[in-house]
Design an enzyme around this catalytic site. Structure first.
Site, PDB file in Angstrom:
ATOM      1  N   ARG A 117     -14.962  34.908   1.811  1.00 14.30           N
ATOM      2  CA  ARG A 117     -14.554  35.138   0.425  1.00 14.30           C
ATOM      3  C   ARG A 117     -15.785  35.411  -0.429  1.00 14.30           C
ATOM      4  O   ARG A 117     -16.895  35.053  -0.082  1.00 14.30           O
ATOM      5  CB  ARG A 117     -13.784  33.925  -0.104  1.00 14.30           C
ATOM      6  N   LYS A 126     -17.345  22.357   6.203  1.00 11.79           N
ATOM      7  CA  LYS A 126     -16.329  23.413   6.357  1.00 11.79           C
ATOM      8  C   LYS A 126     -16.093  23.726   7.831  1.00 11.79           C
ATOM      9  O   LYS A 126     -17.024  23.958   8.594  1.00 11.79           O
ATOM     10  CB  LYS A 126     -16.788  24.672   5.617  1.00 11.79           C
ATOM     11  N   ARG A 153     -16.525  22.915  -7.151  1.00 10.46           N
ATOM     12  CA  ARG A 153     -17.425  22.046  -6.382  1.00 10.46           C
ATOM     13  C   ARG A 153     -17.302  20.628  -6.913  1.00 10.46           C
ATOM     14  O   ARG A 153     -17.371  20.389  -8.115  1.00 10.46           O
ATOM     15  CB  ARG A 153     -18.851  22.564  -6.579  1.00 10.46           C
TER      16      ARG A 153
HETATM   17  C1  BTN Z   1     -14.044  32.137   3.797  1.00  8.52           C
HETATM   18  O1  BTN Z   1     -15.012  32.589   3.187  1.00  8.52           O
HETATM   19  O2  BTN Z   1     -13.818  30.932   3.817  1.00  8.52           O
HETATM   20  C2  BTN Z   1     -13.093  33.058   4.521  1.00  8.52           C
HETATM   21  C3  BTN Z   1     -13.515  33.296   5.939  1.00  8.52           C
HETATM   22  C4  BTN Z   1     -12.566  34.188   6.716  1.00  8.52           C
HETATM   23  C5  BTN Z   1     -13.130  34.598   8.050  1.00  8.52           C
HETATM   24  C6  BTN Z   1     -12.129  35.332   8.875  1.00  8.52           C
HETATM   25  S1  BTN Z   1     -12.661  35.568  10.546  1.00  8.52           S
HETATM   26  C7  BTN Z   1     -11.333  36.648  10.825  1.00  8.52           C
HETATM   27  C8  BTN Z   1     -11.178  37.504   9.595  1.00  8.52           C
HETATM   28  N1  BTN Z   1     -12.036  38.661   9.653  1.00  8.52           N
HETATM   29  C9  BTN Z   1     -12.990  38.629   8.723  1.00  8.52           C
HETATM   30  O3  BTN Z   1     -13.868  39.491   8.570  1.00  8.52           O
HETATM   31  N2  BTN Z   1     -12.878  37.510   7.979  1.00  8.52           N
HETATM   32  C10 BTN Z   1     -11.737  36.726   8.401  1.00  8.52           C
END
Ligand code: BTN
Length: 325
Positions: free
Chosen positions: A123, A188, A323
């Site tokens: 994100r 996380k 946060r």
């Molecule tokens: C975050 O920032 O918390 C979201 C992470 C999401 C990662 C997943 S891995 C599968 C899918 N493909 C990506 O490029 N991102 C999501």
């Protein structure tokens, strides 16, 4: 033509395999096997050793993401609604892979999984670190009859589903940090990236991207700019990623169907039961009107309720990051 995933499946059980056996299995020459193994050693972080008189052997056994094993562990309901599964050794991003395909094809209820991502997306433009054959990188394409405007709670529903799936492996202290981060002991473990396509008031295609840390190599994990954890270090045992993927789908697909019918309000209590920030003082970034307050869970739309100066204000997904202080 050698199918690399099939060759890897044979090779990566940790036992010796002679060039002759592999050549017979794959229906090619021993030289072709030797060339392909050289290519695998160069391209992927796997070390396949060749010992004269014994054959080829990997340094560490690997269980790859496997369609049959996932399907065997899916409920019959999920089995019947999932229209297709693609498994890739490598791609830029499983989300992007699906986004590129919905433009041209009429794909429906489609899952894509990758063993590694070269440009895994998190994100807010962050990178999602995606080393080979270690974690879960999955994206599910789902069509919802509700419009983009009504989607605000969807990412929270996905996060609940992932939290439930992770819990079912014996990790009890799973928490959700609004809107959709999955934490264990303030580290996380998993994240959700939702990317939506559709017109304002018509059905919408959702690409639901989920990353779960299962067995993050320590040196690669050092690149992550926040505290992280993975399932194998928490549980202190090996975890079969195919079982986790199936369990996520078993939790997620029925919830997506319920969300499509009734919206987020049905999930409000369930989300609040996982709330990491409940009744905590929080700091809010990227919101002009509100920079701190006390978190009081989510409302029927999935907005975070924040108390500030004796007033409760609602914050919507994507607007802010929060946060605990
Ligand atoms: C975050 O920032 O918390 C979201 C992470 C999401 C990662 C997943 S891995 C599968 C899918 N493909 C990506 O490029 N991102 C999501």
């Amino acid at each position: 033509m050698i199918n690399i995933p099939v060759l890897l499946d044979y090779l990566c059980d940790g036992k010796f395999h002679s060039g002759e056996d592999l050549a017979t299995q794959m229906g090619v020459s021993r030289t072709a096997i030797w060339k392909q193994i050289k290519r695998i050693n160069e391209k992927f972080p796997i070390v396949i050793k060749s010992i004269p008189g014994k054959g080829y052997k990997v340094n560490k056994p690997i269980t790859f993401v496997n369609r049959d094993e996932i399907l065997q562990n899916l409920t019959s309901q999920c089995n019947s609604v999932l229209k297709g599964i693609d498994i890739l050794l490598e791609c830029a991003s499983t989300n992007q892979f699906l986004l590129d395909r919905i433009e041209n094809n009429k794909l429906e209820s489609y899952l894509v999984l990758a063993e590694s991502q070269t440009h895994g997306r998190g994100r807010r433009g962050r990178e999602w670190v995606s080393p080979f054959a270690s974690n879960i990188y999955m994206s599910l394409l789902w069509t919802l009859k509700i419009s983009i405007a009504e989607m605000s709670g969807l990412s929270l529903v996905v996060a609940i589903s992932v939290a439930k799936a992770i819990q079912s492996f014996g990790i009890n202290n799973v928490m959700l940090k609004w809107p959709n981060d999955i934490y264990v002991d303030n580290k996380k473990l998993s994240g959700v990236l939702l990317e939506l396509r559709g017109e304002a008031n018509s059905p919408c295609n959702a690409v639901i991207g989920i990353g779960v840390n299962v067995n993050m190599p320590k040196l690669i994990g050092d690149r992550i700019d926040q505290q992280w954890s993975d399932m194998e270090s928490i549980l202190k045992k090996n975890i079969n990623r195919n079982h986790v993927i199936a369990q996520i789908l078993n939790e997620l697909i029925p919830r997506l169907e319920k969300f499509n019918e009734y919206g987020f309000s049905e999930f409000m209590d369930e989300w609040n039961s996982f709330d990491l920030l409940a009744e905590q003082k929080i700091k809010i970034e990227g919101n002009m009107n509100l920079s701190e307050g006390i978190a009081h869970g989510v409302d029927k739309q999935g907005a975070l309720l924040v108390e500030h100066n004796d007033k409760i204000q609602s914050l919507y997904s994507g607007e802010v990051s929060v946060r605990a202080v």
